[in-house]
Design an enzyme around this catalytic site. Structure first.
Site, PDB file in Angstrom:
ATOM      1  N   GLY A 161      -5.471   1.310 -47.889  1.00  0.00           N
ATOM      2  CA  GLY A 161      -5.039  -0.495 -48.018  1.00  0.00           C
ATOM      3  C   GLY A 161      -3.616  -0.607 -46.878  1.00  0.00           C
ATOM      4  O   GLY A 161      -2.813  -1.602 -47.220  1.00  0.00           O
ATOM      5  N   THR A 162      -4.232  -0.142 -45.825  1.00  0.00           N
ATOM      6  CA  THR A 162      -3.127   0.418 -45.323  1.00  0.00           C
ATOM      7  C   THR A 162      -2.731  -1.125 -43.582  1.00  0.00           C
ATOM      8  O   THR A 162      -4.421  -1.800 -43.278  1.00  0.00           O
ATOM      9  CB  THR A 162      -2.975   1.236 -44.344  1.00  0.00           C
TER      10      THR A 162
END
Length: 342
Positions: A161-162
């Site tokens: 989830g960067t």
């Protein structure tokens, strides 16, 4: 139309962190809130865990590639994968685009095989990161690449989830920055009243007895997030990154190769179709990849899946300067990135 998002709990938390110089987060009220919530939801976080935390300055790793220097953070991150693959590729000649992609896939397979076997918190690694960049070792790994797809196996290095953001200013300051809660929104749990979403990066620990990345107290897991940086003859060109879990080193290799070998500008390199090696012989490619290249890869033994999905292929950002000092921004067409100049 515009959507308006209001995050009052998150705002209060950020203000409290600022007002207490982060003491609340590590040793005060916020730490206690996170520990209490962890216990209430089956976790084992303790105030000692938070209080014992200290940031760490590290020396980045780099390799020379096509008259440039590519910089990545050392383990426990996977930047070593990108550096190994680039150096393996530098010793190979490709006579077509499909051969170049085939070689990239095979080089990344070999680098990932080593990472999955040996990479961990560096104090637990049997071989230092530099051993994986040894010229003789990389030549040995390079020799395993042939005209056909092969199953990857780890080598034996000699002991020895960067969200991604890139920014630069007119005074020469440049930052390559990445943050992630890992899978989607991390654990999916938010500490009530704080807006703090708990991450689940511990998922990348190994449970294999004797593995250097085995789950242990006070230890950092194998980490996927890798901000990158490019220099030339020691002078900064700028930051770059490609988000997306295990796609990240694959994205670094593909984007850098297109710019430094293919002569593309940064935006064209981000726009170009990508592949994502998952495991074994299985490779996913974007539907925009030329059909003749897909067919050629299949002839070489790759199990190629063509997809219209964009999620597997990462999301990149670049800020580089040209020879005259002009800053060039490039942003990912697969996500909601943007280039902002002021």
């Amino acid at each position: 139309m515009c959507e308006r998002w209001v995050l009052p709990d998150h705002a209060k938390t950020l203000q409290e962190i600022a007002n207490t110089h982060a003491e609340s987060f590590y040793r005060g009220r916020l730490a206690q809130e996170m520990v209490s919530f962890s216990h209430a939801t089956g976790g084992i976080l303790s105030l000692k865990d938070f209080g014992a935390y200290a940031p760490e300055w590290v020396d980045p790793l780099s390799v020379a590639f096509r008259d440039y220097e590519v910089w990545e953070l050392p383990p426990n991150g996977q930047g070593l994968v990108a550096l190994m693959a680039l150096k393996i590729l530098e010793g190979l000649d490709a006579h077509s685009e499909e051969e170049r992609i085939h070689q990239q896939i095979e080089a990344l397979k070999l680098a990932f095989a080593d990472a999955q076997r040996y990479l961990a918190d560096p104090q637990y690694m049997a071989s230092p990161p530099a051993a994986f960049l040894d010229a003789a070792y990389l030549q040995e790994r390079r020799g395993l690449i042939g005209p056909k797809a092969a199953l990857p196996h780890a080598g034996l290095p000699r002991p020895g989830g960067t969200v991604y953001l890139a920014t630069a200013d007119n005074q020469g300051n440049m930052v390559s920055y990445i943050q992630s809660n890992f899978a989607g929104f991390g654990s999916g749990l938010v500490v009530p009243g704080t807006g703090i979403a708990l991450q689940n990066r511990g998922q990348l620990f190994s449970l294999e007895e004797g593995h250097p990345n085995i789950l242990e107290p006070g230890k950092r897991p194998y980490h996927t997030i890798i901000p990158g940086f490019l220099t030339q003859k020691g002078k900064p060109i700028g930051p770059f990154g490609v988000m997306g879990g295990f796609m990240q080193p694959q994205g670094h290799v593909q984007v850098l190769s297109r710019v430094l070998e293919g002569g593309m500008n940064p935006q064209a390199a981000l726009d170009a179709p990508r592949f994502y090696w998952e495991q074994g012989m299985h490779v996913v490619v974007e539907h925009t990849m030329a059909p003749e290249i897909v067919a050629a890869l299949r002839e070489r033994g790759h199990d190629v899946q063509v997809t219209t999905e964009v999620a597997p292929f990462g999301r990149g950002q670049i800020v580089w300067q040209d020879g005259s000092g002009v800053l060039i921004g490039a942003t990912e067409p697969r996500a909601d990135g943007m280039v902002a100049a002021w």
